[in-house]
Design an enzyme around this catalytic site. Structure first.
Site, PDB file in Angstrom:
ATOM      1  CG  ASN A 109     104.239  51.509 -54.651  1.00 54.32           C
ATOM      2  OD1 ASN A 109     104.183  52.723 -54.833  1.00 54.32           O
ATOM      3  ND2 ASN A 109     103.572  50.918 -53.671  1.00 54.32           N
ATOM      4  CG  HIS A 111     103.219  50.767 -48.638  1.00 52.99           C
ATOM      5  ND1 HIS A 111     102.028  51.376 -48.964  1.00 52.99           N
ATOM      6  CD2 HIS A 111     103.041  50.191 -47.432  1.00 52.99           C
ATOM      7  CE1 HIS A 111     101.160  51.168 -47.995  1.00 52.99           C
ATOM      8  NE2 HIS A 111     101.737  50.458 -47.047  1.00 52.99           N
TER       9      HIS A 111
HETATM   10  C1  GRF Z   1     105.348  58.235 -49.439  1.00 51.85           C
HETATM   11  O1  GRF Z   1     105.169  58.045 -48.057  1.00 51.85           O
HETATM   12  C2  GRF Z   1     105.300  56.928 -50.168  1.00 51.85           C
HETATM   13  O2  GRF Z   1     105.815  55.866 -49.433  1.00 51.85           O
HETATM   14  C3  GRF Z   1     103.816  56.739 -50.397  1.00 51.85           C
HETATM   15  O3  GRF Z   1     103.326  58.021 -50.655  1.00 51.85           O
HETATM   16  C4  GRF Z   1     104.166  58.982 -50.049  1.00 51.85           C
HETATM   17  C5  GRF Z   1     104.621  59.896 -51.142  1.00 51.85           C
HETATM   18  O4  GRF Z   1     105.380  60.968 -50.649  1.00 51.85           O
HETATM   19  N1  GRF Z   1     103.571  55.803 -51.460  1.00 51.85           N
HETATM   20  P1  GRF Z   1     106.147  61.918 -51.647  1.00 51.85           P
HETATM   21  O5  GRF Z   1     105.117  62.450 -52.630  1.00 51.85           O
HETATM   22  O6  GRF Z   1     107.193  61.115 -52.336  1.00 51.85           O
HETATM   23  O7  GRF Z   1     106.714  63.000 -50.793  1.00 51.85           O
END
Ligand code: GRF
Length: 217
Positions: A109, A111
């Site tokens: 994942n 984050h």
């Molecule tokens: C990102 O900030 C990621 O870290 C978090 O959700 C957001 C997703 O952004 N888990 P994207 O859909 O990849 O533009």
């Protein structure tokens, strides 16, 4: 070279998916995306997959009576594609213990904070409110607790005095787009060894950088 087969789960914008697609386009990149699954039919990120000719599956959580049956559908689809690594990229559903255990050490994942600080949602505003000088992003193996698990890579990003959540999120996102493809590369190259809560990186190093925030003037 046999490339690692990756499945990416999204719910929205898909900018991390885009970064992974772009990385996979390099001939020497050791992974390829076999499938993108979204739980939302209108996720904008699906367009990146379609434009790249990657198969997409829409599995709407609302169509299932409970989390376990939704997760079982995800699991079946990923296994049918022969996926070796599942990447959560803005996937806004909590996964059941059964799913997480079934993909142990093959589920990662990203984050937008320096975990274990600021798990959960609204993390950029919470970082600003806490007055931290750095935030950043984390790619980690997924465990059953939310935003928990052995950390593969982090990037620190300064929090600037004029930041609001949007500006900070945009700066962190740039770092995310570097970190996620690097983490997938290391996984595909067999460089990651999970040792309890720590991940040992064999034979590769992240770019060396030392940062101070606020920077000296
Ligand atoms: C990102 O900030 C990621 O870290 C978090 O959700 C957001 C997703 O952004 N888990 P994207 O859909 O990849 O533009």
């Amino acid at each position: 070279m046999a490339r690692l087969t990756v499945g990416v789960l999204i719910s929205g914008r898909g900018s991390n998916l885009k970064a992974l697609i772009e990385a996979c386009a390099a001939p020497d990149y050791p992974a390829e995306i076999a499938l993108v699954i979204s739980n939302k039919p209108d996720a904008a990120g699906l367009d990146y997959a379609r434009a790249a000719g990657i198969p997409v599956a829409i599995i709407e959580h609302r169509a299932f009576p409970d989390r376990a049956s939704f997760d079982a559908a995800l699991d079946a689809r990923l296994r049918a594609e022969g996926v070796g690594l599942v990447c959560l990229a803005g996937f806004m559903r909590l996964l059941t213990e059964g799913f997480v255990v079934g993909w142990h050490d093959r589920l990662i994942n990203i984050h937008p904070s320096l975990l274990p600080a600021f798990p959960g949602v609204d993390v950029q505003q919470r970082a600003i409110d806490a007055g931290v000088r750095f935030s950043g992003c984390t790619v980690h193996f997924v465990r059953t607790a939310t935003d928990d698990g052995p950390i593969i890579i982090q990037a620190a990003v300064p929090v600037l005095p004029e930041d609001d959540a949007e500006r900070l999120a945009a700066r962190i996102l740039e770092a995310e787009h570097v970190c996620y493809p690097l983490a997938v590369r290391w996984f595909a190259e067999g460089r990651l060894a999970v040792d309890g809560n720590r991940v040992r990186l064999r034979g590769a190093v992240a770019p060396p950088e030392t940062a101070f925030s606020p920077a000296a003037s």
